[in-house]
Scaffold this motif. Structure first.
Motif, PDB file in Angstrom:
ATOM      1  N   UNK A 140      23.937  41.349  48.804  1.00  8.52           N
ATOM      2  CA  UNK A 140      22.528  41.547  48.441  1.00  8.52           C
ATOM      3  C   UNK A 140      22.294  41.453  46.938  1.00  8.52           C
ATOM      4  N   UNK A 141      23.230  41.933  46.157  1.00  5.39           N
ATOM      5  CA  UNK A 141      23.071  41.934  44.706  1.00  5.39           C
ATOM      6  C   UNK A 141      24.405  41.627  44.052  1.00  5.39           C
ATOM      7  N   UNK A 142      24.333  41.189  42.803  1.00  7.97           N
ATOM      8  CA  UNK A 142      25.557  40.924  42.058  1.00  7.97           C
ATOM      9  C   UNK A 142      25.307  41.176  40.583  1.00  7.97           C
ATOM     10  N   UNK A 143      26.376  41.323  39.836  1.00  4.86           N
ATOM     11  CA  UNK A 143      26.270  41.435  38.387  1.00  4.86           C
ATOM     12  C   UNK A 143      27.629  41.099  37.791  1.00  4.86           C
ATOM     13  N   UNK A 144      27.599  40.630  36.540  1.00  2.00           N
ATOM     14  CA  UNK A 144      28.837  40.407  35.805  1.00  2.00           C
ATOM     15  C   UNK A 144      28.679  41.043  34.432  1.00  2.00           C
ATOM     16  N   UNK A 145      29.563  41.980  34.133  1.00  3.51           N
ATOM     17  CA  UNK A 145      29.596  42.603  32.820  1.00  3.51           C
ATOM     18  C   UNK A 145      30.914  42.271  32.136  1.00  3.51           C
ATOM     19  N   UNK A 146      30.861  42.110  30.831  1.00  6.73           N
ATOM     20  CA  UNK A 146      32.065  42.006  30.039  1.00  6.73           C
ATOM     21  C   UNK A 146      32.331  43.365  29.408  1.00  6.73           C
TER      22      UNK A 146
ATOM     23  N   UNK B 215      40.593  41.914  24.399  1.00  4.10           N
ATOM     24  CA  UNK B 215      40.260  43.249  24.907  1.00  4.10           C
ATOM     25  C   UNK B 215      38.995  43.280  25.758  1.00  4.10           C
ATOM     26  N   UNK B 216      38.592  42.160  26.311  1.00  8.32           N
ATOM     27  CA  UNK B 216      37.407  42.102  27.164  1.00  8.32           C
ATOM     28  C   UNK B 216      37.827  41.729  28.578  1.00  8.32           C
ATOM     29  N   UNK B 217      37.318  42.484  29.547  1.00 10.36           N
ATOM     30  CA  UNK B 217      37.557  42.189  30.956  1.00 10.36           C
ATOM     31  C   UNK B 217      36.217  42.046  31.657  1.00 10.36           C
ATOM     32  N   UNK B 218      36.047  40.981  32.417  1.00 12.88           N
ATOM     33  CA  UNK B 218      34.824  40.783  33.190  1.00 12.88           C
ATOM     34  C   UNK B 218      34.944  41.488  34.533  1.00 12.88           C
ATOM     35  N   UNK B 219      33.857  42.138  34.939  1.00 12.20           N
ATOM     36  CA  UNK B 219      33.746  42.688  36.281  1.00 12.20           C
ATOM     37  C   UNK B 219      32.626  41.949  36.998  1.00 12.20           C
ATOM     38  N   UNK B 220      32.975  41.237  38.039  1.00 14.80           N
ATOM     39  CA  UNK B 220      31.996  40.502  38.852  1.00 14.80           C
ATOM     40  C   UNK B 220      31.826  41.283  40.140  1.00 14.80           C
ATOM     41  N   UNK B 221      30.735  42.050  40.231  1.00 13.38           N
ATOM     42  CA  UNK B 221      30.517  42.961  41.352  1.00 13.38           C
ATOM     43  C   UNK B 221      29.582  42.356  42.391  1.00 13.38           C
ATOM     44  N   UNK B 222      29.931  42.551  43.653  1.00 15.91           N
ATOM     45  CA  UNK B 222      29.132  42.109  44.787  1.00 15.91           C
ATOM     46  C   UNK B 222      28.754  43.343  45.589  1.00 15.91           C
ATOM     47  N   UNK B 223      27.470  43.491  45.921  1.00 20.93           N
ATOM     48  CA  UNK B 223      26.991  44.732  46.526  1.00 20.93           C
ATOM     49  C   UNK B 223      26.153  44.487  47.763  1.00 20.93           C
ATOM     50  N   UNK B 224      26.294  45.373  48.719  1.00 18.77           N
ATOM     51  CA  UNK B 224      25.483  45.337  49.936  1.00 18.77           C
ATOM     52  C   UNK B 224      24.694  46.638  50.053  1.00 18.77           C
TER      53      UNK B 224
END
Length: 274
Positions: free
Chosen positions: A41-47, A147-156
């Motif tokens: 339903x939703x997603x986001x990517x943060x560094x 020192x940067x890690x991406x988080x690619x989150x998928x949400x329902x």
């Protein structure tokens, strides 16, 4: 031999992702590819970096999401997110993040889902949409370097179902493409010059500002309380006894003039909203 329809769709989606690298359409193109592995339903990517606030690489929240919650998240509530903690905390020799696909519940501290952050509509953007509480959040952790890690989150959202084994396997199969494309996109994005990056862990600065009246030891305990750790878990992280943690907790509440964890969380989000 003619390619199978799904193979053609994947090939086309991959081409779209790399063609959009460095541009505003990258996130949507990546979502299109990822949805071939599993719907969401939703997603986001943060560094995420321990030395600076999050970089918003992709905002894939629905139009019903409360923008105030996202602002509070970016001001400091992200420090309570298990994906942030996993991104900035080394877990093996060499300081590498936990690269791979993870379920939120596998990264979260032992008392996380009993805490206020997991259910707060004020600071947790993916809780604040009209559909209500999430069914599940799953995400890729992808080190980007420096020192940067991406988080690619998928949400329902509520009303859906948890990601099953087949979906998880398909998402894992897409990981090499997701990783390569994200690293390319990040390299093409503009970032702050090294001299502009503040020194020292960002989390220590935020918690020190939010709880100035507490000692450094009490601030360290406060951070773990807010992140969703039990007394036993806090003791293991800091290297003290559970009894000492209980004493710290008592003194923290007494010094702040509050009675429990809910009020402690409210103090924190009130600070973020100033």
């Amino acid at each position: 031999m003619i390619a199978e329809p799904m193979d053609s769709m994947i090939a086309g989606a991959i081409a779209g992702v790399f063609a959009s690298s460095g541009g505003p359409g990258f996130g949507a193109a990546l979502d299109q590819l990822t949805r071939l592995g599993a719907g969401f339903d939703m997603s986001c990517i943060f560094g995420f970096s321990p030395h600076m606030p999050p970089a918003v690489i992709h905002d894939g929240y629905s139009e019903t999401t409360d923008r105030k919650a996202l602002k509070s998240y970016l001001r400091g509530a992200y420090l309570l997110d298990p994906f942030y903690a996993a991104s900035v905390s080394p877990v093996r020799e060499g300081g590498m993040a936990r690269e791979g696909l993870w379920r939120m519940r596998d990264l979260a501290p032992d008392a996380y889902f009993e805490g206020a952050f997991a259910w707060s509509q004020e600071v947790h953007p993916c809780i604040s949409d009209q559909a209500g509480t999430l069914v599940e959040e799953i995400g890729f952790l992808i080190p980007l370097g420096s020192d940067v890690t991406a988080t690619y989150s998928l949400m329902r959202n509520r009303g859906g179902s948890a990601f099953d084994e087949g979906e998880t396997a398909r998402l894992t199969a897409l990981q090499p493409v997701i990783t390569a494309s994200l690293r390319q996109h990040w390299a093409l994005m503009q970032h702050p010059a090294p001299a502009a990056v503040p020194a020292g862990p960002q989390s220590e600065k935020v918690f020190a500002a939010a709880f100035q009246s507490l000692t450094p030891a009490q601030q360290a305990v406060t951070k773990l309380i807010l992140r969703g750790h039990s007394n036993l878990s806090i003791a293991g992280h800091i290297g003290i006894t559970e009894g000492t943690v209980k004493l710290h907790r008592y003194n923290i509440y007494r010094r702040l003039g509050i009675t429990g964890q809910a009020e402690l969380f409210q103090r924190f989000i009130d600070f973020l909203g100033r």
